[in-house]
Write a protein that holds these residues in place. Structure first.
Motif, mmCIF file in Angstrom:
data_model
loop_
_atom_site.group_PDB
_atom_site.id
_atom_site.type_symbol
_atom_site.label_atom_id
_atom_site.label_comp_id
_atom_site.label_asym_id
_atom_site.label_seq_id
_atom_site.Cartn_x
_atom_site.Cartn_y
_atom_site.Cartn_z
ATOM 1 N N SER A 134 81.568 98.993 40.695
ATOM 2 C CA SER A 134 82.375 98.053 39.596
ATOM 3 C C SER A 134 81.362 97.383 38.898
ATOM 4 O O SER A 134 80.153 97.404 39.212
ATOM 5 C CB SER A 134 83.443 97.167 40.352
ATOM 6 O OG SER A 134 82.634 96.332 41.205
ATOM 7 N N GLU A 135 81.861 96.381 37.897
ATOM 8 C CA GLU A 135 80.771 95.786 37.077
ATOM 9 C C GLU A 135 80.074 94.936 37.846
ATOM 10 O O GLU A 135 80.493 94.257 38.799
ATOM 11 C CB GLU A 135 81.481 95.108 35.978
ATOM 12 C CG GLU A 135 81.969 96.250 34.858
ATOM 13 C CD GLU A 135 82.733 95.494 33.672
ATOM 14 O OE1 GLU A 135 82.351 94.051 33.569
ATOM 15 O OE2 GLU A 135 83.426 96.140 33.041
ATOM 16 N N ASP B 175 77.958 95.792 40.233
ATOM 17 C CA ASP B 175 77.566 96.361 41.442
ATOM 18 C C ASP B 175 76.388 97.169 41.041
ATOM 19 O O ASP B 175 76.491 97.900 39.951
ATOM 20 C CB ASP B 175 78.685 97.116 41.907
ATOM 21 C CG ASP B 175 78.434 97.913 43.158
ATOM 22 O OD1 ASP B 175 77.263 97.775 43.522
ATOM 23 O OD2 ASP B 175 79.286 98.409 43.769
ATOM 24 N N VAL C 109 87.078 110.336 31.186
ATOM 25 C CA VAL C 109 86.702 108.921 31.667
ATOM 26 C C VAL C 109 86.055 109.038 33.091
ATOM 27 O O VAL C 109 86.329 109.981 33.892
ATOM 28 C CB VAL C 109 87.932 108.056 31.769
ATOM 29 C CG1 VAL C 109 87.609 106.819 32.452
ATOM 30 C CG2 VAL C 109 88.669 108.006 30.682
ATOM 31 N N GLU C 110 84.893 108.322 33.171
ATOM 32 C CA GLU C 110 84.206 108.519 34.140
ATOM 33 C C GLU C 110 84.587 107.769 35.438
ATOM 34 O O GLU C 110 84.572 108.101 36.607
ATOM 35 C CB GLU C 110 82.672 108.207 34.024
ATOM 36 C CG GLU C 110 81.630 108.150 35.095
ATOM 37 C CD GLU C 110 80.229 107.656 34.606
ATOM 38 O OE1 GLU C 110 79.403 107.293 35.394
ATOM 39 O OE2 GLU C 110 79.729 107.835 33.365
ATOM 40 N N ASP C 111 84.856 106.517 35.490
ATOM 41 C CA ASP C 111 84.947 105.495 36.408
ATOM 42 C C ASP C 111 86.425 105.116 36.702
ATOM 43 O O ASP C 111 87.106 104.415 35.846
ATOM 44 C CB ASP C 111 84.127 104.614 36.506
ATOM 45 C CG ASP C 111 84.057 103.619 37.680
ATOM 46 O OD1 ASP C 111 84.955 103.747 38.449
ATOM 47 O OD2 ASP C 111 83.105 102.873 37.948
ATOM 48 N N GLN D 286 87.690 103.022 38.442
ATOM 49 C CA GLN D 286 87.815 101.710 38.547
ATOM 50 C C GLN D 286 87.894 100.759 37.443
ATOM 51 O O GLN D 286 88.158 99.599 37.283
ATOM 52 C CB GLN D 286 86.887 101.036 39.713
ATOM 53 C CG GLN D 286 86.985 101.632 41.052
ATOM 54 C CD GLN D 286 85.684 101.168 41.913
ATOM 55 O OE1 GLN D 286 85.794 100.223 42.763
ATOM 56 N NE2 GLN D 286 84.703 101.879 41.717
ATOM 57 N N LYS D 287 87.401 101.670 36.469
ATOM 58 C CA LYS D 287 87.324 100.708 35.115
ATOM 59 C C LYS D 287 88.479 101.137 34.057
ATOM 60 O O LYS D 287 88.458 100.844 32.854
ATOM 61 C CB LYS D 287 86.081 101.040 34.351
ATOM 62 C CG LYS D 287 84.755 100.386 35.178
ATOM 63 C CD LYS D 287 83.426 100.831 34.443
ATOM 64 C CE LYS D 287 82.169 100.360 35.235
ATOM 65 N NZ LYS D 287 80.824 100.713 35.014
ATOM 66 N N VAL D 288 89.426 101.954 34.686
ATOM 67 C CA VAL D 288 90.846 101.992 33.776
ATOM 68 C C VAL D 288 91.529 101.078 33.683
ATOM 69 O O VAL D 288 92.087 100.642 34.837
ATOM 70 C CB VAL D 288 91.667 103.530 34.451
ATOM 71 C CG1 VAL D 288 92.536 103.827 33.625
ATOM 72 C CG2 VAL D 288 90.462 104.726 34.442
ATOM 73 N N SER D 289 91.495 100.424 32.860
ATOM 74 C CA SER D 289 92.346 99.191 32.507
ATOM 75 C C SER D 289 93.831 99.337 32.123
ATOM 76 O O SER D 289 94.004 100.409 31.561
ATOM 77 C CB SER D 289 91.640 98.291 31.584
ATOM 78 O OG SER D 289 91.571 98.787 30.198
ATOM 79 N N GLU E 55 93.925 99.963 28.366
ATOM 80 C CA GLU E 55 93.631 101.435 28.095
ATOM 81 C C GLU E 55 94.776 102.326 28.288
ATOM 82 O O GLU E 55 95.245 103.198 27.483
ATOM 83 C CB GLU E 55 92.379 101.853 28.848
ATOM 84 C CG GLU E 55 91.082 101.664 28.343
ATOM 85 C CD GLU E 55 89.835 102.217 29.426
ATOM 86 O OE1 GLU E 55 89.184 102.932 28.333
ATOM 87 O OE2 GLU E 55 89.821 102.168 30.325
ATOM 88 N N GLU F 126 93.054 102.241 44.099
ATOM 89 C CA GLU F 126 92.910 102.808 42.713
ATOM 90 C C GLU F 126 94.100 103.430 42.172
ATOM 91 O O GLU F 126 94.509 103.313 41.055
ATOM 92 C CB GLU F 126 91.510 103.111 42.168
ATOM 93 C CG GLU F 126 90.303 101.749 42.311
ATOM 94 C CD GLU F 126 90.808 100.711 41.666
ATOM 95 O OE1 GLU F 126 91.000 100.934 40.656
ATOM 96 O OE2 GLU F 126 90.221 99.818 42.071
#
Length: 531
Positions: free
Chosen positions: A3-4, A6, A460-462, A464-467, A470, A514
């Motif tokens: 995550s951001e 990290d 999309v890569e991560d 955990q960053k799918v908000s 989005e 997730e």
């Protein structure tokens, strides 16, 4: 994946999803390897320290091939640490003289050291016999844990994916009775096309009775309580357990939780070869009568090193056409462990990547070229869906989306879900593919282009960053997702991992939350848009 804030990078994680316990019965990783790498990188380390690390690495290497630790140490002591070929020769000779089994007390000790409860280990030995191989005993225990786990609670994960963050205020209540076929041996699920079994009807909680459909996969032989927890989060839907040996010539025990219909399923045609000899007819000429395998074991992310097959060849040549029974037994242990096939007289070989592709239902050369190494091909394929199995489940959607389907593909791997839908003749209208490994993203993109897909592919890569923002934008743009599909990493629940088998508390396997977070968010957004 991090995550951001990290510092972790995608390469820090091992994304293996094979159930290697069925073959190896040992952990796939060991801290001694990292100590060896550290020793090589540090100029200041003493030679004695490096020598010790090398010794540990050798032990790990050969124990990883299935030899007992005691036998490995003996072979290293007799042959020195610098000649791996002589060590391998000694190990094969020693194991040919004595079958690879252990007596009751030793087997009990090994199982307990692997992390299994004493009573469960004792029961396994009593049921399977003291001469059973460790992998058989471990498989028996894991299957028993699986059965009990369906009815046993598991403690909430104690990490950044805290289960309490996702728990419903109250459990979802099914709108009617829910029936599920289960058996002591992971086998049929809700009906298999080539088996005489009754298809079971199901009813779901109202909130998931219709689309978006979701489909989740992970290893069947998980620690106690894992599938119970997954089921609790995924709307109290019980898992459907399926062994892919009913769809191809290799076993692959998996659990699936989904809200798909179960009636009117249909297999992909043509039906693929279902036995080893059908899949590889040229091997029949060389197949000895004492190798009675009809199915391969679970396809792994690694294959046998060259010295293994060479030493087996030399060993068999000593005995002619009919080696002694104890030699047959020990050779069969190695053959099953590494999924070796006969390609000549006394000559065995590991499966090739294109043979993996065929067994898993992917098109030929799906993972070939584009800078993908042979090692990467094995790893990506060993982690993939078995396409025919997944397509059988998804076949009920064929007539429901005549104008194309919108898919949110989480932990996409090399695109097993996308390939399954394409092979079913369904147009992929919009696909959001979330995958951490660049090599896998490249494989999916290449397949998308080579098959002339007319829809949109968003990478999309991560996960955990799918908000939620989005997700809302995609839903507005596409008119909603029809299917959410994926299988989170099984590193910490796979039976092969006796080092960090922490279930859903593990750093990688906790990414299941997730998957749940995103499914829940999509459900809520699409529900609100209908109001």
């Amino acid at each position: 994946m991090g995550s951001e804030g990290d510092d972790s990078s995608p390469s820090d994680y091992d994304w293996n999803t094979d159930d290697e316990l069925e073959v190896f019965g040992i952990p796939p990783s060991d801290p001694t390897i990292s100590s060896q790498e550290s020793c090589e990188d540090s100029v200041g380390e003493s030679s004695a320290s490096c020598s010790s690390a090398k010794h540990s690495k050798l032990i790990h290497l050969f124990v990883g091939m299935g030899f007992s630790r005691e036998t490995v140490i003996k072979a290293i002591d007799e042959n020195g640490r610098d000649n791996e070929e002589d060590i391998m020769e000694a190990l094969l000779t020693l194991t040919a003289e004595k079958p690879l089994t252990v007596e009751k007390d030793e087997a009990l000790s090994v199982l307990v050291n692997m992390g299994y409860p004493f009573e469960e280990a004792l029961t396994a030995i009593d049921k399977c016999g003291p001469k059973a191989h460790i992998s058989e005993l471990a498989d028996f225990i894991s299957a028993s844990q699986l059965e009990k786990g369906l009815h046993s609670p598991q403690e909430s994960p104690n990490n950044k994916h805290d289960a309490s963050d996702y728990t419903h205020e109250k459990p979802c209540q099914p709108s009617g009775e829910y029936y599920l076929h289960t058996s002591k041996k992971v086998k049929l699920g809700l009906g298999i096309f080539n088996e005489a079994s009754q298809v079971i009807s199901r009813k779901f909680p109202r909130e998931v009775a219709n689309k978006p459909y979701f489909y989740f996969e992970n290893v069947a032989l998980a620690p106690k309580g894992v599938w119970k927890t997954i089921s609790r989060f995924l709307y109290e839907i019980e898992p459907e357990y399926v062994d892919s040996k009913y769809f191809c010539a290799a076993t692959r025990k998996r659990g699936y939780i989904h809200n798909l219909p179960t009636h009117n399923r249909s297999p992909l045609l043509p039906i693929p070869p279902l036995t080893i000899q059908e899949a590889f007819p040229t091997t029949k000429k060389w197949w000895p009568s004492w190798d009675r395998r009809t199915k391969l074991n679970c396809l792994l992310t690694r294959v046998a090193p060259g010295p293994v097959t060479e030493r087996i060849r030399k060993l068999l040549e000593k005995f002619g056409d009919e080696p002694p029974l104890h030699v047959q037994e020990n050779v069969l242990v190695e053959i099953r462990k590494w999924n070796l096939v006969w390609v000549g007289k006394n000559k065995l070989a590991p499966l090739e990547p294109d043979e993996y592709e065929m067994l898993l239902g992917f098109p030929r050369d799906h993972t070939r070229g584009g800078g993908v190494t042979r090692t990467e091909r094995y790893k990506s394929l060993g982690n993939a869906f078995q396409v025919n199995t997944v397509a059988y489940h998804l076949s009920v959607l064929k007539g429901r989306f005549p104008n194309g389907i919108n898919v949110l593909s989480l932990f996409s791997g090399i695109g097993g879900a996308e390939v399954a839908l394409h092979r079913l003749g369904m147009m992929l209208k919009n696909v959001v593919s979330v995958e951490i490994a660049e090599v896998n993203r490249n494989i999916i993109r290449s397949w998308w282009e080579q098959t002339n897909q007319r829809g949109n592919l968003i990478e999309v890569e991560d996960v955990q960053k799918v908000s939620s923002n989005e997700l809302s934008q995609w839903i507005t743009k596409f008119g909603g997702f029809d299917l959410i599909i994926g299988g989170s990493p099984c590193n910490n629940i796979s039976g092969s991992n006796r080092v960090s088998r922490h279930g859903l508390e593990g750093e990688q396997s906790s990414l299941f939350y997730e998957y749940f977070r995103i499914v829940e968010a999509v459900m809520e957004i699409q529900r609100d848009e209908l109001l």
